[in-house]
Design a protein around this motif. Structure first.
Motif, PDB file in Angstrom:
ATOM      1  N   ARG A 118     127.650 -81.316  20.123  1.00  0.00           N
ATOM      2  CA  ARG A 118     127.431 -82.638  19.553  1.00  0.00           C
ATOM      3  C   ARG A 118     127.684 -82.624  18.053  1.00  0.00           C
ATOM      4  NH1 ARG A 118     121.840 -84.821  21.183  1.00  0.00           N
ATOM      5  NH2 ARG A 118     121.091 -83.723  19.348  1.00  0.00           N
ATOM      6  N   GLY A 119     127.337 -81.509  17.414  1.00  0.00           N
ATOM      7  CA  GLY A 119     127.597 -81.351  15.993  1.00  0.00           C
ATOM      8  C   GLY A 119     126.633 -82.151  15.135  1.00  0.00           C
ATOM      9  N   PRO A 120     126.699 -81.961  13.822  1.00  0.00           N
ATOM     10  CA  PRO A 120     125.851 -82.724  12.907  1.00  0.00           C
ATOM     11  C   PRO A 120     126.246 -84.189  12.897  1.00  0.00           C
ATOM     12  CG  PRO A 120     127.435 -81.434  11.670  1.00  0.00           C
ATOM     13  CD  PRO A 120     127.575 -81.016  13.107  1.00  0.00           C
ATOM     14  N   VAL A 121     125.269 -85.054  12.852  1.00  0.00           N
ATOM     15  CA  VAL A 121     125.505 -86.489  12.791  1.00  0.00           C
ATOM     16  C   VAL A 121     125.088 -86.976  11.415  1.00  0.00           C
ATOM     17  CG1 VAL A 121     124.962 -88.737  13.797  1.00  0.00           C
ATOM     18  CG2 VAL A 121     125.110 -86.719  15.260  1.00  0.00           C
ATOM     19  N   GLU A 122     126.017 -87.554  10.694  1.00  0.00           N
ATOM     20  CA  GLU A 122     125.689 -88.050   9.366  1.00  0.00           C
ATOM     21  C   GLU A 122     124.778 -89.267   9.478  1.00  0.00           C
ATOM     22  OE1 GLU A 122     126.350 -86.748   6.517  1.00  0.00           O
ATOM     23  OE2 GLU A 122     127.548 -85.101   7.311  1.00  0.00           O
ATOM     24  N   ARG A 123     123.580 -89.125   8.969  1.00  0.00           N
ATOM     25  CA  ARG A 123     122.629 -90.224   8.994  1.00  0.00           C
ATOM     26  C   ARG A 123     122.086 -90.434   7.587  1.00  0.00           C
ATOM     27  NH1 ARG A 123     119.263 -87.506  13.755  1.00  0.00           N
ATOM     28  NH2 ARG A 123     120.139 -85.713  12.665  1.00  0.00           N
ATOM     29  N   PRO A 124     122.087 -91.659   7.107  1.00  0.00           N
ATOM     30  CA  PRO A 124     121.572 -91.884   5.751  1.00  0.00           C
ATOM     31  C   PRO A 124     120.091 -91.558   5.676  1.00  0.00           C
ATOM     32  CG  PRO A 124     121.905 -93.972   6.891  1.00  0.00           C
ATOM     33  CD  PRO A 124     122.497 -92.911   7.757  1.00  0.00           C
ATOM     34  N   THR A 125     119.699 -90.929   4.578  1.00  0.00           N
ATOM     35  CA  THR A 125     118.295 -90.608   4.392  1.00  0.00           C
ATOM     36  C   THR A 125     117.463 -91.875   4.325  1.00  0.00           C
ATOM     37  OG1 THR A 125     118.933 -88.624   3.176  1.00  0.00           O
ATOM     38  CG2 THR A 125     116.666 -89.380   2.930  1.00  0.00           C
ATOM     39  N   VAL A 126     117.987 -92.880   3.632  1.00  0.00           N
ATOM     40  CA  VAL A 126     117.271 -94.150   3.483  1.00  0.00           C
ATOM     41  C   VAL A 126     118.223 -95.292   3.837  1.00  0.00           C
ATOM     42  CG1 VAL A 126     116.056 -95.666   1.885  1.00  0.00           C
ATOM     43  CG2 VAL A 126     115.799 -93.186   1.675  1.00  0.00           C
ATOM     44  N   LEU A 127     117.764 -96.212   4.682  1.00  0.00           N
ATOM     45  CA  LEU A 127     118.549 -97.402   5.013  1.00  0.00           C
ATOM     46  C   LEU A 127     118.282 -98.455   3.953  1.00  0.00           C
ATOM     47  CD1 LEU A 127     117.694 -97.600   8.826  1.00  0.00           C
ATOM     48  CD2 LEU A 127     119.661 -96.480   7.765  1.00  0.00           C
ATOM     49  N   THR A 128     119.341 -99.125   3.500  1.00  0.00           N
ATOM     50  CA  THR A 128     119.158-100.123   2.449  1.00  0.00           C
ATOM     51  C   THR A 128     119.890-101.415   2.772  1.00  0.00           C
ATOM     52  OG1 THR A 128     121.057 -99.288   1.183  1.00  0.00           O
ATOM     53  CG2 THR A 128     118.891 -98.376   0.650  1.00  0.00           C
ATOM     54  N   ALA A 129     119.340-102.506   2.272  1.00  0.00           N
ATOM     55  CA  ALA A 129     119.980-103.817   2.296  1.00  0.00           C
ATOM     56  C   ALA A 129     119.560-104.489   1.000  1.00  0.00           C
ATOM     57  CB  ALA A 129     119.544-104.639   3.502  1.00  0.00           C
ATOM     58  N   GLY A 130     120.427-104.433   0.003  1.00  0.00           N
ATOM     59  CA  GLY A 130     120.038-104.917  -1.316  1.00  0.00           C
ATOM     60  C   GLY A 130     118.895-104.078  -1.866  1.00  0.00           C
ATOM     61  N   ASP A 131     117.832-104.757  -2.335  1.00  0.00           N
ATOM     62  CA  ASP A 131     116.688-104.014  -2.871  1.00  0.00           C
ATOM     63  C   ASP A 131     115.637-103.730  -1.804  1.00  0.00           C
ATOM     64  OD1 ASP A 131     115.623-106.529  -2.490  1.00  0.00           O
ATOM     65  OD2 ASP A 131     114.594-106.610  -4.421  1.00  0.00           O
ATOM     66  N   LEU A 132     115.985-104.002  -0.529  1.00  0.00           N
ATOM     67  CA  LEU A 132     115.107-103.691   0.592  1.00  0.00           C
ATOM     68  C   LEU A 132     115.505-102.327   1.144  1.00  0.00           C
ATOM     69  CD1 LEU A 132     112.900-104.749   2.599  1.00  0.00           C
ATOM     70  CD2 LEU A 132     114.794-105.630   3.995  1.00  0.00           C
TER      71      LEU A 132
END
Length: 232
Positions: A118-132
């Motif tokens: 399956r290998g490493p899956v790039e996942r963002p540490t923090v999800l963002t939407a503007g300042d949220l």
């Protein structure tokens, strides 16, 4: 393929090293949490076999640090505990799979092969939407740096929406991801929770991150709803 084995018990560590070496892997070992993290700083690994009970920093802590650093190598966690809460803790903490001791070496090899395929899956540490922002590792939500307290279902809804900013998600899709199979997609449970979620992440900040798409469902704006000056 290079594997990192992190196990504080010398006999088990040596057993795993020899077994993996015989399978053709290049194997490094560490006896504690800090040692494991130090090795990941200087070498790239295809997978990690990580014991939970470690000196210095336990397996949960090691996994959390790796994910916080944006290191997404597959992690197979070993635990002597068979409680559901411990398995949930391992998976929620960033582990990709787990085995309960005692285990079969054949099963460990099979699970490891599956993770490497399956290998490493790039996942963002923090999800963002503007300042949220939403941090899956710590399950915290912030608007402009200010932490917002959400219920479990509110958090689940927001996380699903923020994984696909701009995409319209139907009520049925949200029910499938956030509720059990007994919940009807035709119920108003999604609408009720969206309303309470807006009251926490949007209204106090003069923003409109969550949009209703009439006849379709909901979506979250990639810009976070253009948050303005906070209102009382």
């Amino acid at each position: 393929m290079r594997i990192l084995v992190v196990e504080d018990e010398p006999k088990m560590r040596d057993l795993l090293r020899r077994a993996l070496t015989e399978e053709g892997y290049a194997v490094d070992t560490a006896a504690d949490g800090p040692g494991a993290l130090a090795l990941t700083d200087v070498a790239a690994y295809d997978a990690m076999v990580l014991d939970v009970m470690l000196p210095g920093l336990d397996g949960f802590g090691v996994c959390a640090v790796l994910r916080h650093r944006g290191i997404w190598l597959p992690v197979l966690m070993l635990t002597a505990k068979d409680a559901v809460a411990d398995r949930v803790h391992a998976l929620d903490g960033g582990a990709d799979d787990y085995l309960t001791k005692p285990f079969s070496l054949d099963e460990l090899m099979a699970r490891l092969r599956a993770l490497i395929r399956r290998g490493p899956v790039e996942r963002p540490t923090v999800l963002t939407a503007g300042d949220l922002s939403l941090d899956p590792a710590t399950r915290t939500v912030r608007r402009g740096g200010e932490e917002i307290c959400l219920t479990g279902k509110e958090y689940a809804l927001l996380e699903v929406l923020m994984h696909r900013p701009g995409a319209v998600l139907t009520r049925a899709m949200l029910v499938e991801r956030c509720w059990d199979l007994g919940t009807s997609p035709g119920s108003n449970v999604v609408d009720a929770h969206i309303k309470s979620l807006r009251a926490k992440i949007d209204r106090p900040y003069g923003a409109q991150a969550i949009e209703t798409v009439r006849g379709a469902g909901y979506r979250i704006r990639p810009d976070g709803g253009c948050a303005g000056t906070r209102t009382s």
